[in-house]
Each structure stands twice: as C-alpha cells, then as structure tokens.
Design an enzyme around this catalytic site. Structure first.
Site, short mmCIF file in Angstrom:
data_model
loop_
_atom_site.label_atom_id
_atom_site.label_comp_id
_atom_site.label_asym_id
_atom_site.label_seq_id
_atom_site.Cartn_x
_atom_site.Cartn_y
_atom_site.Cartn_z
N LYS A 244 -38.48 -40.95 -6.07
CA LYS A 244 -39.25 -40.02 -5.25
C LYS A 244 -38.32 -38.92 -4.75
CE LYS A 244 -42.65 -41.22 -2.58
NZ LYS A 244 -43.48 -41.80 -1.51
N GLU B 169 -55.66 -52.97 3.19
CA GLU B 169 -56.38 -52.86 4.47
C GLU B 169 -57.21 -54.11 4.77
OE1 GLU B 169 -55.67 -48.76 2.78
OE2 GLU B 169 -56.54 -50.62 2.00
N ARG C 279 -62.23 -49.26 4.18
CA ARG C 279 -62.00 -50.21 3.09
C ARG C 279 -61.99 -51.66 3.59
NH1 ARG C 279 -57.54 -47.91 -1.02
NH2 ARG C 279 -59.21 -48.26 -2.52
#
Length: 623
Positions: A283, A368, A396
């Site tokens: 990244k 979640e 979610r």
C-alpha cells in the site's frame, strides 16, 4: 499509434483498447507515469491514496490481458479504482473526483461501462463476479469474470460464503487476492514466482487433468496422489485452503512486477473453472510517506505531493475525536469497558484507546456481524462493550443487533459515526437510515447529540444504561461547543426547549434532532419560532411534544435521516397515540440516494439548511 520507448504514454491512453496496443515492454513505464499522475491528482482533490498506489501494476495487467469491458472486472470496496478510472477514459475527469457533479470515488455503473458493479462496502466482489460468470455461462459466452479483493476484505464472512459457493460451480471465475499487508505470505522470491508460473501454465493444467482421469479408476492411488500434491503445495504455498474450496491456486507473486502479472494472467485466461491468483503488493507504493504510514494516507484531504503534508489545517475537534477521548476517559473509570471495531480503528477514533488499553481493544476485521455478536457474548458475562461503527456498516449487522443484543436486552453501546450525509464519499457511505431501522427495535435507547458537549454526555449515558444504546453523530466537526471533562449523564427521554417564540401567538415549534439543531435555530430567528432540542429519538419526550402541540399552530420536525420511518414519523405516531390533531411538517432526507458533494451544499439541496427550513415552513404558514 504506439509511442516509442521513453516517450510519454499515459497521455495517449483513453481506453483499454489503446492500452492493449502497447508493446509489453512499455508497461513498466506506463506504471510509473500512472503512479505519478495519481499522486499529483489526489494531492489536489483529496481521496483514497495508499490503496490506489498499491494496485497500479495490477490494474494495467488486468486491462492489458482481459478484453474489458466485455470481460468483467469487479473491484472490491472500490477505493482502489483510481488507476482503473484513469485508464478507462476518465483521466481528465479526475480533477472533479468526489466533487459535486464530478466522478465518484467508487465504481458506479452509471458512470462507465467499465464499472461493472457499484461498490463501497467490502467483500461483495466474489459474489457479484460469480453471478456474472454464471450469467455468461447461461448465455453460452466465453466471457471472463474477475473479482479483485484485498486481504482485509477476506476477513468478512460474505467473501468465504462466495468462495465456498464458487468452488462447486463450473464457471470461469478468477479471484485475485491483493495481499497488501503480508498477512498471508511473507515471502515472494524466485521459487514462489517459478511455482506460480508453473501452476498457471497450460502444461501443468493439462497434466493435472490427465492425471486425475487416469487415476479415477484407481481410488486408493488417486487419494494418495491428491494428498501428496496437497502436501507438496502446502509446504511452499499458502493456497491449500483455497484448493480445498475448489479453486486452482496460483501464487503468491509480486504484484508490482507487471511483466510477471501479465504472464500469469495470460496463462490463467486459458484455464477453465475457478482460479485463484494471490499477489503481494505494498500500500502506498511509490510515495514514501504513504509507504511508511499507509493508514494515515488511506483517505486524505489535499496534501503537498512532495512531502505528504496536509494543506488544510483543522480548527475544531471532530466528533470522532470526541468519542476517542471519551473512550479513554471512561476506560480509566470502568475496567469492564471493552472497545470493539470492525477494521476501522483510525476512522472511528480508537487509536489512543488501542495504545493505552491494548488488552481491552479488539479489531475483529471487516466482520460487522461478528463484532456485534462478539460484543453480545461479552455483555452476557459482565463486560461493558462499546462498538465503534459507521452507520453505513451497521446496516450489515442488523440481524445480530436485533437477535443477539436487543432481544436479550444486553448492555452494548453502539457509537455510530458518520450518521447523516458524508460529503465526498457519497451514498455508499452515507448514514441516511439508522434512525429508521433502529427505532423499530424494542429495548433500544437512541440518542442524537446536537454538539460535541452533548455527544460526550450521551456516550456516558448510553454506557451506564443497563440495555442496548446507540449514540449517532455526524462526520466532521460540530459547533465547537465547550466540552467538560467530567463523565456526566443526562436524563433519559428528556428534551429541552432552547428557544422560545417571542410572539404571543406562537405559531411554529421546530423539533430538531441532533445535527439539525444549529440550522433550526438559524431559521427560527427569522420565523420567531420555538425550538426544541429533542436529544432522544427513543424514548421520545412525549410530554414536551404534548406541550408544544397544545401551544403552537404548526409542529415541524427536522432530522439528518431519511424522512420515511425517521424521527418525524416517530413524533407523528406519538401525537396520534396521544390523540393530538395538529398540523405537522416533517423535514429530512428525501426518498432517494443523494450524490456525493460538499456536505453543506448537499444539506441545502435537501432543504435542510436555514433557508430551506424557512422556505418549507413559509409554504404552509406565510410570513
């Protein structure tokens, strides 16, 4: 016309068709130009940086090998699609990224034929790409479907549900795992690269297929051969799990070696069935500040492209920071407090808490549903969990909230960030519905602070409440209200009149919820209206509603939530229950998905700024 080596390439690429016309030897140069363009562009607009810098070579290789848009590329989350947008005809439009009327920060089907699936939430790519692969199969097409998913997104159960399903369906699906955190494999060397090329080759595929056919009549030998193959591959490759799910695993390979990527993808393109390519990337690749601190440069505002320093200075604390400070303070006083986040430590303001109380901090990954049931289990045995979660991500885990927390009336506090509109991130990240979907759940305590001080008070109130509680607060800063360090509470279900009409006839009473108090007060100055800070969505202050309804001609509710089923609907239901027949106007977010833009402008377009409130009221009661 194909440019000569070392001449600028990116400026002539307006579609993948032109990309595919390049000589393969030119792709590394294109990658360098594309990476530099992203840094320069995002420095001016803000947006997601580190994730996009990490997939430059992968994006080039995918569009170079596959016949997009006929072949489907499905990007997970979508915050790593800037290289994809640039290479698919939107290079010049990047200056409008995340701006009103400009291109979105995530894939949008309405924006480009190359955006095959709209995303914003994590872990949907494999399911969607599998659906597309099956659609191609049903239509008798040789079209390929590719899901590009990050290792973080693989922590979500939905991704594994899709993998489990895909491995048992004979569809031409490729899953590309972008392992950018070295969480699956720490080594990408010559041996791994050689094995990856071998396993992706048609020769290996043919030998493997022929061997299975020969051994099919010799069950004992076949089982031995299968176990031997898995054992050998398992010693040098981390792909045994994916093989068990029915995929042909290839990798890991260097995700910044564009030539190796092209070779692997070209070989895979010739293979049938479910394929799994594991690449390792970094990244922030190519921008040192982002390489050193990818979390900080995940989502950025405008910055100096040379040193990475932010250009716009912050003047007030955000609600996220208010929550982070409160969490540390409350943890000092109560050893039962546990902080939980579904992979949003920095975004939800838990960094200081995680550093100070590492044994009481849990990042469960992009999971979640698990986060809420995990919290419920803790609450069952005497702990006091606080789940820090964005409003859009709480959607979610709705079943877990109902069945595992509310039904059992467990003391779990939901700190709901990004409630309401979220500006540049747009409709995928907007918290437009939480009041509506929370208030219908029994046992829920729901609060909405009007400023920073009230946010801290409500967090303490919710934490000390013996049942499920939610505090919803917006993105960004509030009014700049003075914040007391004490951990005080407020009376549950009690609102406040913060402005009294000065006229004797008292025509209008505005019932403001949370962030809408400030524009309501501005509108009230012109209208000479009474304003109530309702504070609680559930339980409502029905006594205050009764008082205001009896003394005013018009009741106006205002909220930064969908009108349908929201706080205004709750007020009308309460009035009906009390048999109060009063003219009522409900203001809130309209029944549509609201496009990205500047938060203040978006509110104005919804009629939720002071002028909009005044205009709506004057249509009913002229000045």
């Amino acid at each position: 016309m194909t440019p000569l080596l070392n001449q600028p390439i990116l400026e002539i690429i307006d579609s993948p068709i032109q990309l595919r016309a390049l000589d393969r030897a030119q792709l590394p140069q294109l990658a360098n130009e594309l990476r530099a363009f992203i840094i320069e562009s995002v420095a001016k607009t803000g947006g997601h940086l580190a994730s996009n810098l990490g997939v430059v070579e992968l994006t080039i290789a995918l569009h170079y090998v596959f016949n997009t848009p006929d072949d489907r590329l499905v990007w997970d989350v979508g915050h790593q699609t800037y290289p994809h947008k640039i290479l698919t005809g939107r290079r010049d439009a990047m200056q409008s990224l995340r701006k009103p009327k400009g291109i979105a920060g995530f894939p949008r089907r309405s924006e480009s034929e190359y955006d095959t699936f709209g995303t914003g939430h994590s872990s949907t790519s494999i399911s969607a790409a599998l659906g597309m692969a099956l659609a191609a199969q049903k239509a008798g097409l040789e079209r390929r479907s590719v899901a590009i998913i990050g290792d973080g997104a693989m922590t979500a159960g939905m991704a594994f549900e899709a993998l489990n399903n895909a491995g048992h369906i004979a569809a031409n699906l490729l899953v590309v795992l972008n392992d950018n955190d070295m969480s699956i494999s720490n080594n990408v060397g010559g041996l791994n690269r050689y094995l990856a090329k071998l396993l992706a080759s048609r020769f290996y595929g043919a030998v493997r297929k022929s061997g299975k056919k020969v051994l099919s009549g010799m069950p004992h030998v076949q089982e031995f051969a299968k176990r031997a193959e898995e054992h050998v591959k398992g010693m040098v490759l981390p792909g045994t799990l994916f093989e068990e799910l029915g995929f042909n695993y290839i990798g890991p390979i260097d995700g910044h070696d564009v030539d190796a990527l092209v070779t692997a993808l070209e070989n895979i393109k010739q293979l049938k069935g479910a394929q799994f390519l594991h690449i390792v990337t970094q990244k922030g690749k190519g921008f040192e500040p982002a390489e050193d601190n990818p979390n900080k440069y995940h989502g950025v505002g405008k910055f100096d492209p040379f040193n990475g320093d932010a250009i716009t200075a912050k003047t007030k604390k955000t609600y996220t920071e208010i929550f982070g400070d409160w969490l540390v303070d409350m943890a000092k006083t109560d050893q039962r407090l546990i902080g939980i986040t579904p992979a949003m430590c920095d975004g939800s303001g838990l960094n200081a808490f995680a550093e100070k109380y590492p044994d009481r901090y849990f990042d469960v990954g992009i999971a979640e549903q698990h986060a809420l049931t995990f919290a419920a289990g803790m609450a069952c045995d005497g702990l006091k969990p606080v789940v820090a979660i964005y409003s859009t991500f709480l959607q979610r885990a709705y079943d877990q909230l109902i069945h595992d927390i509310a039904l059992q009336n467990l003391p779990v506090l939901l700190a709901i960030d990004r409630a309401g509109l979220v500006g540049a991130d747009g409709p995928t990240h907007a918290g437009s519905f939480d009041i509506s979907f929370l208030r219908c759940i029994p046992n829920m305590l729901i609060m909405a602070p009007s400023d920073e001080s009230e946010c801290r008070l409500m967090l303490t109130t919710g934490f000390r409440h013996n049942g499920p509680a939610a505090v919803r607060y917006p993105r960004g800063s509030g009014t700049g209200a003075k914040i007391e360090s004490a951990l005080n509470t407020i009376q549950i279900g009690k609102g406040l009149i913060v402005r009294h009409s000065k006229k004797s006839n008292k025509k209008v009473a505005i019932l403001a919820f949370g962030s809408m108090l400030a524009p309501a007060l501005q509108a009230a100055e012109k209208l000479d209206a009474t304003v109530a800070n309702m504070r609680f969505i559930k339980p409502l202050d029905t006594a205050l509603i009764d008082e205001l309804a009896k003394s005013h001609d018009l009741i106006v509710t205002i909220e930064e939530n969908a009108i349908m089923g929201g706080a205004g609907a709750a007020v009308m239901e309460a009035m009906q229950a009390m048999q109060i027949n009063k003219l009522t106007l409900c203001l809130g977010l309209p029944d549509t998905f609201i496009e990205h833009g500047v938060h203040e402008t978006m509110l104005a377009e919804c009629g939720l700024d002071a002028n909009g409130i005044i205009a709506s009221i004057e249509k009913i009661i002229p000045e």
